[in-house]
Scaffold this motif. Structure first.
Motif: not given
Length: 114
Positions: A65, A82, A84, A87, A101, A103, A112, A114
């Motif tokens: 991360q 931004d 997220d 994962e 992901t 935005t 959005p 991804e």
């Protein structure tokens, strides 16, 4: 023979500019927004690649991360994108999957990626 004179052309350029200017401004903002979205899309793909590479090398999820955030820092520093929390799914048989992901707050839209 009498020559017919047309009306006065004064102000015609101002009227034409008033008609064309909004369209031109919208096109410029659209191109700026598209450039921002494409830049963010490329950064998201690169961040996911780097995160998966770190996972394959045996790094832990927090390290993966952190690497994703490092790669995305160039895009997120503007405040228009931004991200997220990524994962990571871990590494299985030398393959890892990391989902990133983001935005994008483009000039007119929020998209959005991804």
């Amino acid at each position: 023979m009498k020559i017919l004179k047309r009306g006065n052309d004064e102000g015609a350029a101002a009227v034409e500019a008033a008609i064309v200017s909004p369209v031109l401004i919208m096109m410029i903002f659209g191109l700026l927004g598209l450039g921002l979205v494409l830049s963010a899309y490329q950064a998201v793909n690169h961040a996911a690649y780097e995160g998966a590479r770190y996972a394959v090398l045996g790094q832990t999820a927090p390290e993966v991360q952190e690497r994703v955030y490092e790669v995305m820092d160039s895009v997120t520093s503007s405040g228009l994108v931004d991200v997220d929390p990524p994962e990571p799914t871990g590494c299985v048989d030398g393959q890892a999957e990391v989902t990133v992901t983001a935005t994008v707050h483009a000039v007119v839209l929020e998209l959005p990626i991804e």
